[in-house]
Design an enzyme around this catalytic site. Structure first.
Site, PDB file in Angstrom:
ATOM      1  N   TYR A 123      -9.190   4.837   7.328  1.00 45.19           N
ATOM      2  CA  TYR A 123      -9.772   5.094   8.644  1.00 45.19           C
ATOM      3  C   TYR A 123     -10.934   6.069   8.448  1.00 45.19           C
ATOM      4  CZ  TYR A 123      -5.294   3.236  10.320  1.00 45.19           C
ATOM      5  OH  TYR A 123      -4.204   2.432  10.563  1.00 45.19           O
ATOM      6  N   HIS A 153       0.845  -1.197   0.000  1.00 36.37           N
ATOM      7  CA  HIS A 153       0.000   0.000   0.000  1.00 36.37           C
ATOM      8  C   HIS A 153       0.878   1.243   0.000  1.00 36.37           C
ATOM      9  CE1 HIS A 153      -4.052  -1.763   1.484  1.00 36.37           C
ATOM     10  NE2 HIS A 153      -3.466  -2.535   0.602  1.00 36.37           N
ATOM     11  N   LYS A 176       0.727  -0.065  15.157  1.00 36.58           N
ATOM     12  CA  LYS A 176       2.133  -0.071  15.602  1.00 36.58           C
ATOM     13  C   LYS A 176       2.525  -1.273  16.482  1.00 36.58           C
ATOM     14  CE  LYS A 176       3.620   3.431  13.514  1.00 36.58           C
ATOM     15  NZ  LYS A 176       3.630   2.769  12.217  1.00 36.58           N
ATOM     16  N   TYR A 204       3.416   7.140  10.292  1.00 37.88           N
ATOM     17  CA  TYR A 204       2.678   5.930   9.919  1.00 37.88           C
ATOM     18  C   TYR A 204       3.622   4.859   9.376  1.00 37.88           C
ATOM     19  CZ  TYR A 204      -1.416   3.203   8.659  1.00 37.88           C
ATOM     20  OH  TYR A 204      -2.362   2.201   8.600  1.00 37.88           O
ATOM     21  N   PRO A 254      -4.669   0.287  18.814  1.00 35.50           N
ATOM     22  CA  PRO A 254      -4.337  -0.219  17.475  1.00 35.50           C
ATOM     23  C   PRO A 254      -4.421   0.816  16.354  1.00 35.50           C
ATOM     24  CG  PRO A 254      -6.492  -1.021  18.174  1.00 35.50           C
ATOM     25  CD  PRO A 254      -5.894  -0.320  19.355  1.00 35.50           C
TER      26      PRO A 254
END
Ligand code: FAD
Ligand code: DHB
Length: 394
Positions: free
Chosen positions: A203, A75, A299, A387, A295
């Protein structure tokens, strides 16, 4: 009591314990793993799915990345849905790095197979594990298997036994400091044999609560919605889950959702937790045994991998050259990365979830922050850097 010997006793056969075992084995260091559950039970737990490049590189160094390289979905970006639309953050353009979607279950399977092929010893269904003598040079581990007591003498113990494990609990209270935050909600997750909601993970922040649309493959969907802590899985038949998810994501995605029966459904509470230090004499804590992140930033497993990287380097150095500076530096090196991930996971959790008791002001601040993220390349860069994760050797 039958007693055997090894160099490193590893408690816990989750990703941290299995990966440490594999790295040590490849360096010629002998290790035995003790796991309280069966191998099938460990493989049945559906958890993480998103890996940083550093984690993938470490798995490659451990020689367990062949299937991952063939099957993982790469991704280059990640989405955030809010206000009826979707913001895409181009991770690769901003950092040169991507994320890899490959289930924790698959990593665990690859590591278990490598361990079996190497003939390395894992004792499953080891009950009542206790650790002894961590202050001295000759620690040991005891357990009960099939009703009979057993012992293992060793030179080091690696506590890779998760948040509820025995290793951290065996350290005297005066030698450890803990830092903790519990969140007033959980994540209800379902796995289904359906096409993922989109080709990339996204998200969602909505007045009704957080949501996450992820995947395990191009035909297997993994989605989550924020639920009150008091909710039970039985309160959430599949239909209700999909209806709620549809309401929280952007309308384009909602119109495309392919629903189907869940093949797994569970609720996970959210928590931030760190125990300091991560070393006590000859006992080292790694992974969830030492720290938990909510979550939201994906990580937890990646931190377990970076801990294991530092710990394996320290132990291998000791066995190769008698140098102890590697394992002396373990706690400091690991904690520096841990606190950075704690910060990002806490920030993202706070940005994207509803905190009903905090009222309208927080909701407005969240909107303003998301608008800023949409407008500001610098803010997107900062998000992307966090991220994709810090380099393991940074
Ligand atoms: P664990 O996986 O908990 O393994 C510990 C092992 O020790 C277990 O097998 C346990 O049975 C064993 N054990 C416990 N006590 C004892 C004992 N007394 N004796 C012997 N054995 C014992 N992380 C990410 O990086 N990316 C994600 O996308 C992500 N998503 C997540 C989604 C959810 C819903 C959840 C719940 C977690 C997610 N995580 C994610 C976090 C990740 O799953 C954990 O951080 C990871 O499992 C930690 O690995 P570990 O080996 O340290 O601990
Ligand atoms: C998944 C889990 C996460 O915690 C996350 O932040 C992203 C994806 C997952 O299970 O796929």
């Amino acid at each position: 009591m039958p007693t055997t010997r090894t160099q490193v006793a590893i408690v816990g056969a989750g990703p941290a314990g299995l990966l440490l075992g594999q790295l040590l084995h490849r360096a010629g260091v002998d290790a035995v793993i003790l796991e309280q559950r069966s191998a099938e039970y460990v493989l049945g737990r559906i958890r993480a799915g998103v890996l940083e490049e550093g984690t993938v590189e470490l798995l490659a160094r451990a020689n367990v990345a062949a299937r991952l390289r063939a099957e993982a979905l790469v991704h280059t970006g990640v989405g955030i849905a809010f206000g009826g639309a979707r913001l895409r953050i181009d991770l690769h353009a901003l950092t040169g790095k991507s994320m890899y979607v490959y289930g924790q279950t698959e990593i665990t399977r690859d590591l278990m197979e490598a361990r079996a092929a190497a003939g390395a010893k894992t004792i499953y269904e080891a009950e009542q594990v206790t650790v002894h003598g961590i202050d001295g040079a000759r620690p040991s581990v005891r357990w009960v298997k099939d009703g009979k007591p057993h012992g293992l003498e060793c030179e080091f113990i690696a506590g890779c036994d998760g948040y509820h494990g025995v290793c951290r609990a065996s350290v005297p209270g005066t030698a450890i400091r803990t830092f903790e935050r519990e969140y007033p909600f959980g994540w209800l997750g379902i796995l289904s044999e359906t096409q993922p909601v989109d080709v990339e993970i996204f998200y969602a922040s909505h007045e009704r609560g957080f949501a996450l649309c992820s995947m395990r493959s191009t035909t297997r969907s993994r989605c989550y919605v924020q639920v009150p802590l008091a909710d039970r899985v039985e309160d959430w038949p599949d239909e209700r889950f999909w209806d709620e998810l549809r309401r929280r994501i952007d309308p384009d995605a909602a119109a495309r959702i392919v629903t189907g029966a869940s093949i797994e459904k569970s609720i996970a509470p959210l928590r931030s937790f760190v125990a300091e230090p991560m070393r006590f004499g000859r006992l080292f804590l790694a992974g969830d045994a030492a720290h938990i992140v909510p979550p939201t930033g994906a990580k937890g497993l990646n931190l377990a991998a970076s801990d294991v990287h530092y710990l394996s380097e320290g132990l291998i150095d000791w066995y190769r050259s008698g140098r102890k500076d590697g394992f002396d530096a373990y706690s400091r090196r690991a904690l520096s990365r841990v606190w950075n991930a704690e910060r990002f996971s806490w920030w993202l959790t706070r940005l994207l979830h509803r905190f009903p008791e905090e009222g309208g002001f927080l909701w407005k601040m969240q909107q303003a922050e998301l608008d800023h993220l949409e407008r500001s390349r610098a803010a997107q860069s900062a998000f992307a850097e966090n991220y994709v994760g810090l380099p393991f050797d940074g």
